[in-house]
Design a protein around this motif. Structure first.
Motif, mmCIF file in Angstrom:
data_model
loop_
_atom_site.group_PDB
_atom_site.id
_atom_site.type_symbol
_atom_site.label_atom_id
_atom_site.label_comp_id
_atom_site.label_asym_id
_atom_site.label_seq_id
_atom_site.Cartn_x
_atom_site.Cartn_y
_atom_site.Cartn_z
ATOM 1 N N GLY A 40 0.794 -1.229 0.000
ATOM 2 C CA GLY A 40 0.000 0.000 0.000
ATOM 3 C C GLY A 40 0.814 1.260 0.000
ATOM 4 O O GLY A 40 0.267 2.354 0.211
ATOM 5 N N THR A 100 -5.756 -7.661 -3.152
ATOM 6 C CA THR A 100 -6.125 -6.235 -3.208
ATOM 7 C C THR A 100 -7.328 -6.017 -4.134
ATOM 8 O O THR A 100 -8.247 -5.256 -3.812
ATOM 9 C CB THR A 100 -4.929 -5.398 -3.711
ATOM 10 O OG1 THR A 100 -3.819 -5.580 -2.832
ATOM 11 C CG2 THR A 100 -5.290 -3.928 -3.779
ATOM 12 N N GLU A 118 -10.631 -7.238 -2.557
ATOM 13 C CA GLU A 118 -11.124 -6.532 -1.371
ATOM 14 C C GLU A 118 -12.324 -5.663 -1.730
ATOM 15 O O GLU A 118 -12.325 -4.954 -2.739
ATOM 16 C CB GLU A 118 -10.022 -5.632 -0.779
ATOM 17 C CG GLU A 118 -9.040 -6.384 0.095
ATOM 18 C CD GLU A 118 -8.045 -5.424 0.741
ATOM 19 O OE1 GLU A 118 -7.972 -4.274 0.282
ATOM 20 O OE2 GLU A 118 -7.348 -5.828 1.677
ATOM 21 N N GLU A 141 -7.409 3.475 -2.098
ATOM 22 C CA GLU A 141 -7.866 2.139 -2.491
ATOM 23 C C GLU A 141 -7.895 1.985 -4.010
ATOM 24 O O GLU A 141 -7.505 0.951 -4.547
ATOM 25 C CB GLU A 141 -9.264 1.887 -1.909
ATOM 26 C CG GLU A 141 -9.297 1.837 -0.387
ATOM 27 C CD GLU A 141 -10.724 1.757 0.139
ATOM 28 O OE1 GLU A 141 -11.657 1.842 -0.704
ATOM 29 O OE2 GLU A 141 -10.900 1.610 1.358
ATOM 30 N N GLN A 150 -4.399 1.642 -5.453
ATOM 31 C CA GLN A 150 -3.834 0.319 -5.163
ATOM 32 C C GLN A 150 -4.407 -0.740 -6.107
ATOM 33 O O GLN A 150 -3.704 -1.669 -6.515
ATOM 34 C CB GLN A 150 -4.111 -0.058 -3.701
ATOM 35 C CG GLN A 150 -3.252 0.732 -2.712
ATOM 36 C CD GLN A 150 -3.618 0.458 -1.268
ATOM 37 O OE1 GLN A 150 -4.495 -0.350 -0.986
ATOM 38 N NE2 GLN A 150 -2.938 1.135 -0.357
ATOM 39 N N LYS A 151 -5.667 -0.580 -6.501
ATOM 40 C CA LYS A 151 -6.261 -1.525 -7.449
ATOM 41 C C LYS A 151 -5.606 -1.383 -8.830
ATOM 42 O O LYS A 151 -5.336 -2.372 -9.518
ATOM 43 C CB LYS A 151 -7.768 -1.296 -7.550
ATOM 44 C CG LYS A 151 -8.565 -1.725 -6.317
ATOM 45 C CD LYS A 151 -10.046 -1.528 -6.539
ATOM 46 C CE LYS A 151 -10.828 -1.847 -5.263
ATOM 47 N NZ LYS A 151 -10.699 -3.259 -4.851
ATOM 48 N N SER A 162 -2.246 -3.007 -8.635
ATOM 49 C CA SER A 162 -2.350 -4.464 -8.590
ATOM 50 C C SER A 162 -2.671 -5.038 -9.966
ATOM 51 O O SER A 162 -2.113 -6.063 -10.374
ATOM 52 C CB SER A 162 -3.429 -4.881 -7.582
ATOM 53 O OG SER A 162 -3.074 -4.471 -6.273
#
Length: 1311
Positions: free
Chosen positions: A436, A486, A489, A500, A503-504, A507
């Motif tokens: 993160g 990730t 989630e 968030e 981070q997606k 990923s």
């Protein structure tokens, strides 16, 4: 006043030099006045007087001028600014040839003129065209003259003046947006200046600015070549004592490694040698401490550069943005240059132990940071970013070397050094990607850096053979698991947080790289890892085209600022969806054979995206509509896998996909890099082997849509060079690899060639008539390519094969690979030959006459070239019917190059199958009306009768038949037919004498007498000359139909010798450069014989009697042409010509005028019609025109109102005017030209002789120079206005009336 002055006055006078001064000013005023006309044929003869001006103005003492040089510059400036580019070019060439004169002005004004008006003129691309007769790939004349001029001029300048001039010259190159061609040749001229210390720091900066100017053009090869020359200029002209290494390095980093400066090229080695030679001489810019004193200045600079680069400046708040890549590129380039310089020194040094000491020192600061990354979490982000940027640039730049990596000591040592830090780097990257840490918009750039580095390190591990398998497995497993976690989630869809969402995105990008590594590196055996199985299930069940909702409150403080300054949220989402499709392509590729063709089929694997292809395909269509053009590539790749499985069950959806794909492709400009990658992907979708096969088997809507796409792509290729190349190359490679003789199309991809044969047929005749600017770019490309490895741009730039010749080369090589013993190949070839013959027949019917080198001519020539290549693959059964069409083509009216090909094919067919001779003899049985446009074609075939009879066992009956056929044409009333018949007779009779055929003895006296008579013709007229010409012509004297059957003769030698335009010459080297399709290993038909290659085009051009082509008008000097109103040369005896005019005038009740109006140079029917009417009204004895076909023109008749029926008309072609005017002079006529010259007589003052011949000039070009020399007098009409020319009809009418008026006054006085 003394006339010898070091700095002459602008204007002065001296009684002692009166004669010289008068002569100078007379010439000056004449030239300036002539230039106002803007007509090159008038101006060109005056240009030599410029040289006379120099002779008059330069005194015996060096550097002393009688006249100020600016007077001369006025003339050149006027030429440079002319609207007529031909005049501009002549002016530039004349100016650049000044160095060949006695002296060049060395005044400051002359330098300013070069920097100003001359360079402004040199910015015009059209000036750099090849001169007539120059081979393709040769340097244009202005390019060569510019080099010589600069060298010559600089030798006259002092060192200070030279430096000032060159600096201004280079700065001028940055002052405007130059096109690719001028900037290339200006850079080349600078590079050829002999080495001298002329440029300092300011000059180096100016060269760097020029580099930036080269980036504007889309011509990558020309851009790269200009960069190479600018670097050579810097190495030749920069005074190293005035520039520092930092300044040099900033210049070098402006060069693009993918276009010019790449490791392993000659240019890179020259740069290393230059740095090595001048090491220690550069201006000092750093302080050397005791530790660095033993090192060279280059090594000291690079070491300091690395240390300074990796220093993280202390700051209270660390910047969230990625550092600029410029510095990393600069440091990496200088490290590698210094390393190669060290290697160069070591090769000449006995201190072998010192090898790589410098490189180790350069890398130590970097490795020190890299080794700490995995364990020290407190390393500043900026320092970590910089170290990873430098590592990535080092690996990328170092691996660009063009030689074998195993022989590259620098690369090997670098790999070994980096090996120690791989684990640390991977640990750091894994931590940053999965914990993160990357949670802001600017962190996406870091994500791209980390993932690019991962790919490089994986490549590195495989190249060097490290045993790092476990490390990579662990890294991939951990990265995969964390990224999937990730993405799975749950997030607050109502109020998503920026952290968030970022981070997606990170990923998904990570999974993309994982998928690419698994797919491209099977040797790593990553498929066996459990996380990879989890990855497949995750990709298959993921929601496609999922849009990440934009965070509603983007961390009101810094993040909002980041988003507005980095990239929009839409671009971020597009990248996310793009990465989804990259991952899905990996999955579909793995299981493409398991994809069901219908909903009824079941799949054992639990992979929804694979099991439900229709739903996946619908998502792909949606993606095409939402993604920007630069992100659709993986969607195309997925569609390529899905469409073959769905075409039968979901044809409508597939057609929709074709339309959407076309919409994307057609909306892009071909100058955008993404255009070509997207086009290739789209072509692979539409022309997939299975897609073509399935569509062809059903002949439904998909088949119609594919054929529509073929038409659209061919149409697009006429405006975007290279489009058809991609289509055809992909199809041919897909089809030609199959050798199966299976009759089912799905098992034999080659059958697609038959179903879509129109693609190959269009390819065989493809090519447009280029505009002048397009041809110029192609010529300059060819020039750069001819430089070979000497120009680094040829080595490092990717070959695109976008030359339009490659379309035809591709199809020809494809056809050469076909095996006539393969039934499917045989059927295809016969079908293609039939379609080509039908196309030729259609062209002949729709276009009964066409110009030389017109598009119709080129298409016909390409068509018959293709037929000639296919001929050996045709059997007797097929040729039984095809020969009729081939012989019929011989009856058509064709240009010479097409005739040679048709004749060649007929000769080869008759040679292989003598039983077809009866059909050939039938061609001579038609009436003369049908044969008048073709008899020379069939007689030319007989001139190679020795080749035709090689496979005939009983030769005597055939020879007898040939003699009977030929002899009847030897007495034809048309001279050109007789020549062809005599050539054939000479060949056939020679064969008869060799065989000692007794039954021909009765014919011996007639034949021997005919041949003896033609061989010993008296006089020097056209008859004797043309007999000699036709015997020496390549087709009869040197060409051998069997020995010369090869690719080079068909596509290069024959077009050249038949004077086809150079655009149609395809050299053999292009066949070898195009490697997408190989020629068969047994293929031997390559090179032309030296005897044929060494020939030059003959002045004999094959033409048949009665040809309707317009070009015949220019080629009939040796032919008796029968016309209702015959040309003057072939009319009644010259002595009676004038009596005929008088007699006709008397019969018509007209006055007995002795005025002849010659309008052969005029080509507009309206002007000729008006002159005809005026001449008839005022009683001219005759009007002479260039062609009598004008009198049938409607525009002519509207203006002449039947005057042509009452006025004697003669036809004298422009090429015959010299002889005609000389004859009229002998008859006592005064030749009067209507032209403005230096010594023209005023019309109001001129007295016309009774026997006057009035010569009128062309509407645009006036009277040519060769005719002006024949004039007795030039008469000009006095003018009061500004415009300097009248319409030619008006001018002629005024002189005709003035002549008539004067003659009427004389007649009254006589009475």
């Amino acid at each position: 006043m003394s006339y010898i002055q070091l700095e002459p006055s602008l204007f002065w006078w001296s009684a002692e030099e009166n004669e010289k001064l008068v002569q100078f000013w007379e010439n000056f005023i004449l030239i300036m006045e002539t230039l106002e006309g803007n007509q090159i044929h008038v101006i060109k003869p005056v240009l030599p007087k410029l040289n006379r001006l120099y002779e008059l103005s330069v005194s015996g003492k060096k550097g002393c001028w009688l006249f100020h040089p600016s007077w001369h510059m006025c003339i050149y400036k006027r030429m440079f600014e002319s609207e007529n580019k031909t005049i501009t070019k002549e002016g530039v060439i004349h100016f650049l040839e000044l160095h060949e004169a006695k002296c060049i002005p060395d005044s400051p004004g002359f330098s300013e003129f070069i920097i100003g008006p001359l360079m402004d003129a040199l910015s015009e691309s059209s000036l750099y065209s090849r001169s007539p007769g120059q081979l393709i790939g040769a340097c244009p004349p202005i390019g060569i003259k510019l080099q010589k001029f600069l060298v010559a001029y600089l030798t006259l300048l002092s060192e200070e003046e030279k430096s000032s001039f060159l600096l201004k010259f280079i700065q001028k190159m940055t002052s405007r947006h130059w096109c690719a061609v001028p900037i290339l040749f200006l850079s080349m001229a600078l590079a050829y200046i002999p080495a001298c210390k002329a440029l300092g720091m300011e000059g180096l900066h100016a060269l760097r600015d020029v580099l930036q100017c080269t980036m504007i053009t889309h011509q990558i090869l020309l851009r790269g070549a200009a960069q190479c020359y600018l670097l050579q200029t810097a190495m030749n002209l920069v005074d190293v004592e005035k520039v520092s290494l930092p300044e040099v390095s900033r210049f070098l980093v402006s060069l693009r490694p993918e276009e010019s400066l790449r490791r392993g090229t000659i240019l890179w080695m020259e740069l290393c040698s230059w740095l090595c030679t001048n090491d220690g001489h550069f201006r000092k810019s750093i302080k050397c401490d005791l530790e660095h004193q033993e090192r060279s200045s280059l090594s000291t600079y690079v070491l300091t550069l690395v240390e300074d680069y990796l220093k993280a400046p202390p700051s209270e708040r660390e910047s969230c943005f990625m550092p600029d890549w410029f510095e990393a590129k600069l440091v990496a380039t200088m490290i590698l240059l210094a390393a190669d310089v060290e290697e160069m020194k070591n090769k000449h040094s006995e201190k072998i132990n010192t090898k790589w000491i410098e490189l180790k020192a350069f890398l130590y600061p970097l490795l020190d940071v890299l080794l700490k990354l995995g364990t020290n979490v407190y390393i500043p982000t900026l320092k970590a970013d910089k170290s990873l940027q430098l590592l990535l640039k080092l690996l990328q730049t170092c691996s660009l070397k063009c030689s074998n990596p195993q022989d590259d000591g620098v690369l090997t040592f670098l790999w070994k050094c980096v090996e120690t830090s791989v684990d640390s780097v991977l640990d750091f990257v894994l931590r940053r990607l999965t914990t993160g840490d990357l949670n802001t918009v600017s962190d996406l750039d870091r994500c791209n850096l980390y993932l690019a580095l991962v790919s490089e390190l994986v490549n590195l591990s495989l190249n060097i053979g490290w045993k790092k398998g476990p490390s990579i497995w662990n890294f991939i497993s951990s990265l995969t698991n964390a990224s999937i976690h990730t993405l799975q989630e749950a997030s607050n869809e109502q109020e998503p947080k920026l952290r968030e969402q970022i981070q997606k995105v990170v990923s998904m990008a990570s999974l993309t790289v994982v998928c690419e590594i698994i797919d491209q590196k099977p040797e790593l055996q990553l498929e066996s890892l459990q996380p990879v199985e989890t990855l497949k299930r995750f990709i298959s069940s993921a929601q496609l085209n999922r849009v990440l909702k934009k965070p509603s409150s983007i961390e009101e403080k810094s993040s909002l600022f980041e988003e507005s300054t980095c990239q929009g949220w839409g671009k971020i989402v597009a990248c996310y969806i793009h990465d989804q499709w990259v991952c899905l392509h990996f999955l579909l590729k793995k299981y493409q054979n398991h994809i069901p063709r219908s909903e009824d089929e079941t799949l054992e694997l639990d992979l929804p995206a694979v099991q439900r292809p229709r739903r996946t395909f619908q998502s792909a269509l949606e993606a095409l509509t939402v993604l920007p053009s630069e992100q659709v590539l993986p969607v195309f790749h997925c569609m390529k896998i899905l469409i073959p499985r769905l075409l039968v069950s979901s044809e409508t959806l597939c057609i929709e996909a074709f339309d959407l794909g076309w919409k994307i492709i057609s909306s892009l400009s071909n100058t955008q890099l993404i255009f070509w990658s997207n086009l290739k992907a789209f072509v692979q979708v539409v022309f997939d082997t299975e897609v073509l096969a399935v569509a062809a088997s059903s002949k439904g809507q998909a088949y119609a849509k594919i054929r529509e796409m073929i038409s659209r792509l061919i149409e697009m290729s006429t405006t975007r060079t290279g489009v058809f190349n991609i289509v055809l190359s992909y199809c041919c490679q897909s089809w030609v690899l199959s050798t199966s003789d299976d009759a089912h199309i799905s098992e034999n991809p080659f059958l697609n060639a038959g179903e879509y044969s129109e693609l190959l047929m269009e390819a065989s005749v493809f090519g447009t008539v280029f505009r002048r600017d397009q041809r110029l770019i192609q010529d300059v490309h060819a020039f750069v390519e001819n430089l070979g490895d000497k120009c680094a741009a040829n080595v490092v730039t990717e070959s695109t094969n976008r030359d339009e010749h490659y379309v035809r080369i591709c199809v020809i090589k494809f056809l050469c690979l076909l095996d006539e013993s393969n039934n499917s190949h045989k059927i295809f070839v016969e079908d293609l030959v039939t379609k080509l013959l039908d196309k030729d027949e259609l062209i002949s019917k729709t276009r009964t006459r066409y110009y030389a080198n017109s598009l119709q001519h080129r298409v016909k020539n390409r068509l018959w070239q293709t037929l000639l290549v296919l001929l050996p693959k045709l059997d007797q059964n097929f040729l039984t019917e095809a020969l009729d069409k081939i012989l019929q083509a011989g009856f058509e009216n064709n240009q010479a190059s097409v005739k040679y090909l048709i004749e060649w094919i007929i000769i080869l067919i008759l040679h292989t199958y003598p039983q077809f001779l009866s059909k050939f003899w039938d061609c001579f049985c038609y009436d003369e009306e049908k044969l008048k446009t073709s008899i020379c074609t069939f007689l030319s075939v007989l001139s190679h009768f020795n080749v035709i009879l090689q496979n005939t066992s009983e030769k005597r009956p055939v020879l007898k038949k040939a003699l009977i056929v030929v002899l009847q044409w030897c007495f034809n009333h048309n001279f050109s037919v007789r020549l062809y018949a005599l050539i054939a007779l000479k060949k056939i009779w020679g064969m008869c004498k060799t065989l000692h055929v007794e039954e021909f003895e009765a014919l011996t006296p007639v034949i021997e007498s005919s041949l003896h008579q033609v061989e010993n013709m008296h006089g020097t007229g056209n008859a004797k000359r043309n007999w000699q010409r036709i015997q020496e012509h390549f087709f009869f004297a040197t060409f051998h139909p069997l020995k010369d059957y090869n690719l080079e003769t068909i596509f290069y030698t024959l077009p050249r010798l038949s004077e086809l335009v150079e655009d149609e010459w395809i050299s053999l080297c292009k066949f070898t450069r195009f490697t997408s399709i190989p020629l068969p290993s047994t293929y031997q038909w390559y090179h032309s014989r030296a005897e044929l290659l060494d020939l030059k085009p003959s002045d004999w051009s094959q033409q048949d009697k009665g040809s309707n082509s317009v070009e015949m008008d220019n080629q009939t000097e040796w032919t008796d042409v029968q016309k209702k109103i015959i040309p003057w040369k072939n009319s009644i005896p010259d002595l009676d010509l004038e009596l005929v005019f008088q007699d006709r005038a008397a019969k018509l009740g007209k006055s007995n005028s002795r005025l002849i109006v010659v309008a052969s140079l005029i080509d507009k029917p309206t002007n000729l019609g008006g002159l005809c009417r005026t001449s008839e009204i005022f009683g001219a004895s005759a009007l002479v025109v260039g062609s009598l076909r004008y009198i049938h023109d409607k525009q002519f008749q509207q203006l002449s109102v039947s005057a042509e029926q009452w006025l004697p008309l003669l036809e004298v072609k422009p090429s015959q005017l010299v002889e005609y005017l000389q004859q009229k002079k002998m008859e006592g006529y005064t030749i009067i030209g209507v032209e403005q010259t230096a010594k023209s007589s005023d019309l109001t003052e001129y007295c016309f002789p009774e026997k006057s011949l009035l010569l009128l000039g062309n509407e645009h070009e006036g009277i040519p120079v060769n005719l002006i020399q024949l004039l007795d007098v030039c008469v000009e009409i006095p003018q009061q206005g500004i415009i300097r020319s009248l319409n030619v009809h008006v001018s002629g009418a005024l002189l005709i009336w003035e002549y008539t008026r004067q003659q009427m006054i004389k007649q009254k006085q006589l009475k």
